[in-house]
Every structure is written in structure tokens, then in C-alpha cells.
Design a protein around this motif. Structure first.
Motif, mmCIF file in Angstrom:
data_model
loop_
_atom_site.group_PDB
_atom_site.id
_atom_site.type_symbol
_atom_site.label_atom_id
_atom_site.label_comp_id
_atom_site.label_asym_id
_atom_site.label_seq_id
_atom_site.Cartn_x
_atom_site.Cartn_y
_atom_site.Cartn_z
ATOM 1 N N THR A 1 0.829 -1.203 0.000
ATOM 2 C CA THR A 1 0.000 0.000 0.000
ATOM 3 C C THR A 1 0.862 1.251 0.000
ATOM 4 O O THR A 1 0.533 2.247 -0.658
ATOM 5 C CB THR A 1 -0.918 0.007 1.240
ATOM 6 O OG1 THR A 1 -1.702 -1.187 1.231
ATOM 7 C CG2 THR A 1 -1.835 1.211 1.243
ATOM 8 N N ALA A 2 1.967 1.222 0.706
ATOM 9 C CA ALA A 2 2.835 2.399 0.813
ATOM 10 C C ALA A 2 3.524 2.728 -0.511
ATOM 11 O O ALA A 2 3.706 3.909 -0.831
ATOM 12 C CB ALA A 2 3.882 2.183 1.897
ATOM 13 N N PRO B 1 2.554 2.471 -3.830
ATOM 14 C CA PRO B 1 1.777 3.337 -4.726
ATOM 15 C C PRO B 1 1.487 4.715 -4.133
ATOM 16 O O PRO B 1 1.461 5.699 -4.860
ATOM 17 C CB PRO B 1 0.474 2.564 -4.946
ATOM 18 C CG PRO B 1 0.832 1.152 -4.683
ATOM 19 C CD PRO B 1 1.892 1.187 -3.611
ATOM 20 N N LEU B 2 1.284 4.789 -2.816
ATOM 21 C CA LEU B 2 1.020 6.093 -2.208
ATOM 22 C C LEU B 2 2.224 7.017 -2.338
ATOM 23 O O LEU B 2 2.090 8.202 -2.658
ATOM 24 C CB LEU B 2 0.626 5.926 -0.741
ATOM 25 C CG LEU B 2 -0.731 5.277 -0.492
ATOM 26 C CD1 LEU B 2 -0.970 5.096 0.998
ATOM 27 C CD2 LEU B 2 -1.847 6.089 -1.120
ATOM 28 N N VAL B 3 3.402 6.478 -2.119
ATOM 29 C CA VAL B 3 4.621 7.278 -2.292
ATOM 30 C C VAL B 3 4.780 7.681 -3.759
ATOM 31 O O VAL B 3 5.156 8.817 -4.071
ATOM 32 C CB VAL B 3 5.861 6.500 -1.790
ATOM 33 C CG1 VAL B 3 7.156 7.186 -2.183
ATOM 34 C CG2 VAL B 3 5.784 6.319 -0.283
ATOM 35 N N SER B 4 4.460 6.779 -4.663
ATOM 36 C CA SER B 4 4.557 7.089 -6.093
ATOM 37 C C SER B 4 3.613 8.213 -6.480
ATOM 38 O O SER B 4 3.969 9.092 -7.269
ATOM 39 C CB SER B 4 4.243 5.849 -6.929
ATOM 40 O OG SER B 4 5.186 4.850 -6.691
ATOM 41 N N VAL B 5 2.400 8.189 -5.938
ATOM 42 C CA VAL B 5 1.440 9.257 -6.240
ATOM 43 C C VAL B 5 1.940 10.588 -5.697
ATOM 44 O O VAL B 5 1.822 11.625 -6.360
ATOM 45 C CB VAL B 5 0.046 8.896 -5.666
ATOM 46 C CG1 VAL B 5 -0.882 10.088 -5.675
ATOM 47 C CG2 VAL B 5 -0.556 7.751 -6.451
ATOM 48 N N LEU B 6 2.509 10.581 -4.507
ATOM 49 C CA LEU B 6 3.039 11.823 -3.946
ATOM 50 C C LEU B 6 4.204 12.355 -4.776
ATOM 51 O O LEU B 6 4.318 13.557 -5.006
ATOM 52 C CB LEU B 6 3.478 11.603 -2.501
ATOM 53 C CG LEU B 6 2.344 11.332 -1.501
ATOM 54 C CD1 LEU B 6 2.923 10.987 -0.137
ATOM 55 C CD2 LEU B 6 1.416 12.517 -1.410
#
Length: 98
Positions: free
Chosen positions: A77-78, A80-85
Motif C-alpha cells: 500500500t505504501a 503506490p502512495l509514495v509514487s502518487v506523492l
């Protein structure tokens, strides 16, 4: 189609390659697509390795396997979230006005 497969995945996955080819400089389209393929493979390898390491660490620490799986899912989960940021740092470009 398998029970865990998203019906939209083939559309999004192929669209990424089209966007990479469209935004690449003229004559460098193949390199952009090759870079995207290498990045995909690297993500698969790192995700598999880190998820397995999470389960292994939980096992050797005497924790239940569920704790290792929770760590693996947290990493999944982390990422993709880092990638989006980080994607917010990319510049906006109108590719239709070439």
C-alpha cells in the motif's frame, strides 16, 4: 478472467505505454517504453522480495504469519502512495499541442 483480476487493468496498463511513447522526445519512444518495462519488472521484483522478507522476519521473530502478511500488505500500500506523492513533482505538459 480470474477472480482477482480487474477488468480495467489491461486498459490502464496499455495506456501507460502510449503516454510514455507520446511524451518521449521524437526518436526516443522505444527507449521510453523500455524504461517503463524495466521499471515495472523492478517493482515486481522489489515488491516480491520485500513482501517475502516481511513474512520471513515475522516468522523468525516468533510472530504469527498474519503479522508478516500485514507488513507485506502495508508495503504494497505504501509503494503506490509514495509514487502518487512523487508524481506531483512531474511537470504538466499538453502533449496534444506538439
Amino acid at each position: 478472467m480470474g477472480p482477482c483480476r480487474s477488468p480495467t487493468r489491461p486498459v490502464v496498463f496499455n495506456t501507460l505505454y502510449l503516454v510514455a511513447a507520446e511524451t518521449a522526445p521524437k526518436g526516443a519512444e522505444t527507449g521510453a517504453i523500455a524504461s517503463l518495462q524495466n521499471t515495472n519488472r523492478l517493482g515486481i521484483a522489489l515488491g516480491t522480495g520485500l513482501g517475502g522478507a516481511s513474512v520471513a522476519v515475522a516468522h523468525y521473530a516468533g510472530a504469527p504469519v498474519a503479522a508478516g502478511l500485514a507488513g507485506a500488505f502495508a508495503l504494497a500500500t505504501a509503494g503506490p502512495l509514495v509514487s502518487v506523492l512523487l508524481a506531483g513533482r512531474l511537470y504538466a505538459r499538453d502533449v496534444l499541442q506538439r
